[in-house]
Design a protein around this motif. Structure first.
Motif, mmCIF file in Angstrom:
data_model
loop_
_atom_site.group_PDB
_atom_site.id
_atom_site.type_symbol
_atom_site.label_atom_id
_atom_site.label_comp_id
_atom_site.label_asym_id
_atom_site.label_seq_id
_atom_site.Cartn_x
_atom_site.Cartn_y
_atom_site.Cartn_z
ATOM 1 N N ALA A 1 12.880 55.427 49.034
ATOM 2 C CA ALA A 1 12.417 53.927 49.713
ATOM 3 C C ALA A 1 11.023 53.089 49.666
ATOM 4 O O ALA A 1 10.375 54.092 49.766
ATOM 5 N N ASP A 2 11.493 51.958 48.496
ATOM 6 C CA ASP A 2 9.932 50.930 48.751
ATOM 7 C C ASP A 2 9.408 50.930 50.101
ATOM 8 O O ASP A 2 9.974 50.898 51.415
ATOM 9 N N PRO A 3 7.939 51.698 50.794
ATOM 10 C CA PRO A 3 7.472 51.222 51.795
ATOM 11 C C PRO A 3 7.766 49.926 52.319
ATOM 12 O O PRO A 3 7.092 49.588 53.398
ATOM 13 N N ALA A 4 7.439 48.775 51.719
ATOM 14 C CA ALA A 4 7.366 47.846 51.048
ATOM 15 C C ALA A 4 8.756 46.813 51.909
ATOM 16 O O ALA A 4 8.418 45.366 52.658
ATOM 17 N N THR A 5 9.692 47.441 51.761
ATOM 18 C CA THR A 5 10.806 46.647 52.172
ATOM 19 C C THR A 5 11.883 47.580 53.248
ATOM 20 O O THR A 5 12.182 48.882 52.499
ATOM 21 N N VAL A 6 12.830 46.792 52.793
ATOM 22 C CA VAL A 6 14.189 47.703 54.139
ATOM 23 C C VAL A 6 14.704 48.548 53.175
ATOM 24 O O VAL A 6 15.376 47.623 51.722
ATOM 25 N N MET A 7 15.271 49.844 53.803
ATOM 26 C CA MET A 7 15.745 50.563 52.901
ATOM 27 C C MET A 7 17.560 50.352 53.313
ATOM 28 O O MET A 7 17.875 50.556 54.161
ATOM 29 N N ILE A 8 18.423 49.517 52.102
ATOM 30 C CA ILE A 8 19.768 49.609 51.975
ATOM 31 C C ILE A 8 20.478 50.507 51.025
ATOM 32 O O ILE A 8 20.043 50.521 49.900
ATOM 33 N N ALA A 9 21.447 51.398 51.749
ATOM 34 C CA ALA A 9 22.377 52.248 51.426
ATOM 35 C C ALA A 9 23.961 51.312 50.935
ATOM 36 O O ALA A 9 24.100 51.908 52.058
ATOM 37 N N VAL A 10 24.360 51.646 50.137
ATOM 38 C CA VAL A 10 25.458 51.232 49.763
ATOM 39 C C VAL A 10 26.589 51.971 49.362
ATOM 40 O O VAL A 10 26.627 53.189 48.047
ATOM 41 N N LEU A 11 27.570 52.984 50.615
ATOM 42 C CA LEU A 11 28.627 53.768 50.104
ATOM 43 C C LEU A 11 30.294 53.229 49.682
ATOM 44 O O LEU A 11 30.371 53.041 50.838
ATOM 45 N N SER A 12 29.950 53.770 48.955
ATOM 46 C CA SER A 12 31.175 52.448 48.470
ATOM 47 C C SER A 12 32.850 53.626 47.798
ATOM 48 O O SER A 12 32.057 54.784 47.301
ATOM 49 N N GLY A 13 33.618 53.462 48.032
ATOM 50 C CA GLY A 13 34.711 54.172 47.496
ATOM 51 C C GLY A 13 36.374 53.680 48.035
ATOM 52 O O GLY A 13 36.348 52.551 48.657
ATOM 53 N N THR A 14 37.191 54.100 47.755
ATOM 54 C CA THR A 14 38.660 53.902 47.527
ATOM 55 C C THR A 14 38.764 54.068 49.528
ATOM 56 O O THR A 14 38.458 54.906 49.803
ATOM 57 N N ALA A 15 40.285 53.703 49.483
ATOM 58 C CA ALA A 15 40.727 53.588 51.013
ATOM 59 C C ALA A 15 41.047 55.559 51.937
ATOM 60 O O ALA A 15 41.718 55.908 50.504
ATOM 61 N N GLY A 16 40.654 56.120 52.748
ATOM 62 C CA GLY A 16 40.660 57.548 52.294
ATOM 63 C C GLY A 16 40.374 58.538 51.866
ATOM 64 O O GLY A 16 40.126 59.213 51.823
ATOM 65 N N VAL A 17 38.599 57.806 51.411
ATOM 66 C CA VAL A 17 38.251 59.479 50.423
ATOM 67 C C VAL A 17 37.367 59.594 51.245
ATOM 68 O O VAL A 17 36.293 60.259 50.624
ATOM 69 N N GLY A 18 36.554 59.475 52.800
ATOM 70 C CA GLY A 18 35.720 60.138 53.796
ATOM 71 C C GLY A 18 34.656 58.925 53.774
ATOM 72 O O GLY A 18 33.540 59.467 53.983
ATOM 73 N N LYS A 19 34.262 57.871 53.266
ATOM 74 C CA LYS A 19 33.433 57.414 53.751
ATOM 75 C C LYS A 19 32.982 57.075 54.747
ATOM 76 O O LYS A 19 31.576 57.951 55.184
ATOM 77 N N THR A 20 33.884 57.660 55.386
ATOM 78 C CA THR A 20 32.738 57.240 57.436
ATOM 79 C C THR A 20 32.786 58.468 57.921
ATOM 80 O O THR A 20 31.668 58.319 58.504
ATOM 81 N N ALA A 21 33.787 59.004 57.317
ATOM 82 C CA ALA A 21 32.775 60.710 57.252
ATOM 83 C C ALA A 21 31.708 61.332 57.261
ATOM 84 O O ALA A 21 31.001 62.055 57.947
ATOM 85 N N LEU A 22 31.800 61.416 55.838
ATOM 86 C CA LEU A 22 30.735 61.532 55.098
ATOM 87 C C LEU A 22 29.245 60.594 55.981
ATOM 88 O O LEU A 22 28.255 61.316 55.852
#
Length: 969
Positions: A289-310
């Motif tokens: 991450a850039d030390p001057a800005t907030v780090m944002i990561a987007v974890l995207s995928g289809t329903a039931g693929v395990g996004k919340t678990a990961l």
């Protein structure tokens, strides 16, 4: 007798302190026109034209004469019959009002404004504005829009602006805020008022709010007028940017230091398998991450693929990198009815970060600004689960580069990437080897013994973790059948089912769902279907019993079976569902003809909430609506468990009310809001309380039920008072008065007036407060409302105490104690005893005061009323100071301060701050005393608590007086 006339607000008159009944509207209009004339004669043509317009009756002159005759008799009761009236004599072709100018509020108002020609003259401006009780002639529509009335409204706004500027110049930023807020509430496009508000907020240390205020009015000017801010408002904004406005208070809000660091991550997923590449990718993304800005990561995928678990697994791995805490929220972005709004999410996060409920800003942008301020220079991990759009996420982004935000979504949220530099990781289905490893871990030897069938089963499940877990459970249940036969059965069933409509080709896991669903006993299957209609995110077995019409034991049995099938998830004694499963269950219910949430569920929640409230606040049960009995089994609540039940079910209670407003029955939301007010208010759950009441008010207006609408507006006024939003509170309470007048409900009107009186007490407007509360007591006594009479007497006693009228205060408070004892209102009795203690203490009788405080503390300690307990400890601490027991005083005052901070009672925090200042000064610790008084002054100024503000100023003045300090009487 001295005659006094009020027209600034509803038109009223008194002989000394006795109210006068002025008669019908036309008669009051005649008197109002005479008042507006300012001592000049008013001709008959003017009177006739105002009352009847262009179509007066032939008897108009006689009717006017009759009105005047009755007014003379009412206003001059001691005048001899047939003698000349000195008060309303006939002059020329009309009448003249001979009342001294100082006895008519509008004339006194204008005289005081003339005295305040110097814009820095705070006292005459304050005195003038204290006369203002609302729109002039608020109860006389014929005069409210009269040409002579409109200038009065303009004079009032101008005086408020002058007072705000004078207070700001005098260093009283808190009081200046209240003045400018009233100006801008009346006209949001008043740039001078908005500029003053921005400067006052900055001077009070509320810089985040100042920025939010500027940006809100800038957008409003652009949207409504198509213009940019003018010079004054632009200059106020530039002052903020240049930091020319120096603050005496910390820039961060006052937050209780006793709150734990938030640790809100969900439990890690048992049996988590695979995803090593994705975990490494998240490590790389956040590490680069850039030390001057907030780090944002987007974890995207289809329903039931395990996004919340990961996301949860990764968050638990790196939580040590975030010593200031982890925030989590399920945004429910794909719930068609109740996605979490940004303002609700911000309210939750602000509370998690320690912001007391009564400091919660009403506006979403103010909340976002405050949220960013609280996260400044902190290392926090923020997990935003199930986001549907960029708009849902953007207000929840911090500004601090030290924090990390991880968002999960079915959408790849390109707006976050383009505008905010988010890094994106697309999550695909499990690789075949990981899918087989998960099946082997969950289903054991039957999988490892037939790898070909196992691979086919993984393919049928689209290698989605949710489907694989359900399939593994089915394999267990089919044992000792071979894995190949189970896979063949699934393949056959798959061909006979359509896809679950999510718009994603991977979502044919409806086949797996249906395979598991058809394996359920019929009654358990029905429970599963009906759970799709539950509006909350979680539920317990009692709610499920209401949903299904069965017993609580049957509900637990069904939930255990659904948990074993991975169709619901269990956390302690509560249960939840994946949103895909909820959608699938709802679809099955609709196809089975089970449309909508059963009425029994609403009856259950309303009945259980009412039971809990009766246990916690028994003396107020008569003030709450009577609710219907419920057929469903009720939880076994008692005084020890009622509060915990309300806390656990608060989200569901609000969700069911929102559902009822959208789908009916609307009366449910109306009743639930009135049932829950005291709990939500005393617990500081202000965002939930306001949302619930706003939905309930919409329902009441739609029904229509104007009486309930008036009561709900009163409740909203009370909530605004608790949050020190006095302008909004006054507006809601005045609307409630108007509605009560329309429907002819005296009790509701008096309740509204009583709360206006309470509001005026906070603002130091004691004379107006006493008048309103006196009317409340009289009407309650006449109607037999003993609880209302006791409450009115208790509040009136507090006002008398503030006015220094100790004998009258003691009389009113003792009467309140007696009534509370008769009706069994222990909490009301304890508060009356508490203020009686203040009367005795103020009169120098510390032993008597201590006894009263001890009695109050004994009652409060057995209830949920933490504020009352803290106030009693404060009183005892001051008595200890007077007795010279400084160690015990410190212990008691410290405990009181902790309690006030815990519940977010800023008024109490200001009071204890002053008490600590007096305690420190009594032991010669002048520096500590000054610190405590300054802290109390800052809080009291911010919330507009005039009494404690004055107390702090007097304490500081005593400290400055030649080094000599005396305890106040």
């Amino acid at each position: 007798m001295t005659l006094r006339i009020q027209v600034l607000g509803p038109m009223r008159a008194w002989h000394d302190d006795e109210p006068i009944l002025l008669g019908p509207p036309a008669q009051r209009t005649v008197l109002g026109l005479l008042v507006l004339a300012g001592g000049q004669p008013v001709g008959l043509p003017t009177l006739i034209d105002t009352i009847w317009g262009d179509d007066p009756p032939a008897s108009a002159v006689n009717v006017i004469q009759t009105h005047v005759k009755r007014l003379r008799r009412i206003l001059e009761p001691a005048r001899a019959p047939h003698s000349r009236s000195e008060l309303i004599p006939y002059l020329g072709d009309g009448y003249h009002l001979g009342v001294p100018a100082d006895q008519i509020d509008i004339l006194r108002f204008r005289r005081l404004l003339r005295q305040a020609a110097d814009s820095r003259a705070v006292e005459p401006l304050s005195a003038a504005l204290a006369l203002w009780q609302g729109q002039p002639f608020a109860d006389l529509p014929q005069l409210a829009e009269h040409p002579k009335v409109r200038p009065i409204v303009a004079e009032h706004r101008a005086a408020l602006s002058r007072l705000g500027a004078a207070l700001l110049a005098a260093g009283q930023a808190g009081r200046a805020i209240a003045a400018f807020e009233e100006v801008t509430a009346a006209d949001p496009l008043d740039e001078a008022g908005q500029a003053g508000l921005v400067r006052a907020l900055a001077a009070a240390g509320r810089r985040a709010q100042a920025f939010a205020t500027y940006h809100a009015v800038r957008r409003r000017l652009a949207d409504e007028l198509g213009v940019d801010p003018g010079a004054d408002l632009s200059a106020a904004h530039q002052d903020l940017l240049d930091e020319d406005v120096r603050v005496n208070a910390p820039t961060r809000p006052s937050v209780s230091t006793g709150r734990p660091v938030p640790a809100e991550l969900p439990a890690d997923v048992p049996g988590f398998t695979g995803r090593a590449y994705e975990i490494d990718a998240l490590d790389r993304l956040t590490g680069a991450a850039d030390p001057a800005t907030v780090m944002i990561a987007v974890l995207s995928g289809t329903a039931g693929v395990g996004k919340t678990a990961l996301a949860t697994r990764w968050a638990h791995r790196v939580r040590d990198r975030f010593p200031d805490g982890q925030l989590y929220i399920d945004l429910r972005g794909y719930d068609p009815e109740q996605p979490v709004t940004p303002d609700a999410a911000l309210a939750r996060f602000l509370r998690s970060l320690g912001l007391p409920g009564e400091q919660m800003p009403a506006d979403v942008e103010e909340r976002a600004a405050l949220y960013r301020s609280l996260l400044d220079r902190r290392k926090v991990l923020i997990l935003l689960d199930n986001a549907a759009s960029v708009d849902q996420v953007r207000p929840l982004l911090p500004a601090a580069a030290s924090s990390v935000v991880l968002v999960t979504s079915r959408d790849n949220l390109p707006g976050l990437v383009v505008r905010h530099g988010a890094r994106r990781l697309d999550l695909d289905v499990l690789r075949t080897e990981d899918a087989l490893a998960l099946l082997a871990r969950l289903a054991g030897d039957s999988v490892t013994g037939d790898p070909e069938a196992a691979e086919e089963l993984a393919a049928h499940c689209a290698r989605l973790p949710l489907a694989l877990r359900i399939a593994a459970e089915l394999v267990h249940r089919r044992a000792p059948a071979t894995l190949a036969s189970v896979v063949g059965e699934l393949a056959d069933h798959r061909g006979r089912l359509g896809l679950l409509s999510t718009g994603d080709p991977h979502s044919d896991i409806a086949v797996v769902f249906s395979w598991s669903y058809r394996d359920l006993p019929s009654r358990v299957a029905r429970t599963f279907r009906l759970l799709g209609h539950h509006p909350g995110t979680e539920f317990d077995s009692h709610a499920v019993a209401a949903l299904t019409g069965g017993t609580e034991a049957q509900a637990r049995e069904h939930l255990d079976r659904l948990t074993a099938s991975h169709l619901v998830q269990r956390t302690g004694d509560r249960y939840g569902m994946h949103d895909l499963l909820r959608a699938y269950a709802r679809d099955l219910a609709l196809r089975s003809g089970e449309a909508g949430l059963p009425r029994a569920v609403l009856d259950f929640y309303l009945r259980a909430a009412a039971t809990a409230m009766d246990l916690l606040f028994p003396a107020e049960s008569g003030r709450r609506p009577r609710v219907p009995d419920a057929d469903a089994p009720m939880p076994a609540l008692d005084e020890g468990t009622a509060l915990a039940w309300l806390d656990a079910e608060r989200a569901n209670l609000v969700a069911t009310a929102v559902h009822a407003v959208a789908h009916g029955p609307e009366w449910y939301a109306v009743q639930l809001a009135q049932v829950l007010l005291r709990y939500l208010e005393s617990g500081g759950h202000y965002p939930d309380a306001v949302m619930l009441h706003e939905h309930a008010l919409r329902a009441a207006e739609r029904l229509p039920d104007r009486r309930s609408a008036a009561q709900l507006r009163i409740n909203l006024g009370v909530l605004h008072v608790q949050q020190a939003r006095y302008a909004e509170a006054g507006a809601e309470l005045q609307r409630a008065v108007d509605l009560a007048l329309e429907v002819g409900d005296t009790l509701v009107r008096v309740r509204a007036l009583g709360n206006l009186g309470h509001l005026y007490q906070w603002q130091g407007r004691y004379a107006e407060s006493a008048r309103f509360l006196g009317e409340v007591v009289a009407v309650a006594r006449h109607s037999g409302d003993r609880a209302g009479e006791a409450r009115g007497l208790g509040n009136l006693g507090q006002v008398r105490l503030r006015q220094g009228r100790h004998p009258e205060a003691a009389r009113d408070l003792r009467a309140a104690v007696a009534i509370c004892q008769d009706i069994g209102d222990a909490i009301g009795e304890a508060y009356a005893l508490l203020f009686l203690g203040h009367v005795e203490s103020s009169s120098g009788r510390s032993a008597e005061a201590a006894q009263l405080y001890e009695r109050a503390l004994l009652v409060f300690s057995g209830t949920t009323e933490l504020a009352g307990r803290a106030y009693a400890l404060d009183g005892l601490g001051l008595v200890d100071v007077l007795r010279g027991d400084h160690e015990q005083a410190g212990t008691r005052l410290g405990e009181a301060l902790s309690l006030f901070r815990r519940i977010g009672e800023r008024a109490g925090e200001a009071r204890v701050g002053n008490s600590l200042g007096e305690a420190a000064a009594a032991t010669g610790r002048a520096a500590d005393a000054r610190t405590h008084h300054l802290a109390a002054l800052r809080i009291a100024g911010e919330i507009g608590y005039r009494y404690e503000q004055t107390r702090a100023e007097e304490g500081l003045a005593r400290l400055s007086a030649a080094g000599r300090y005396e305890m106040p009487a």
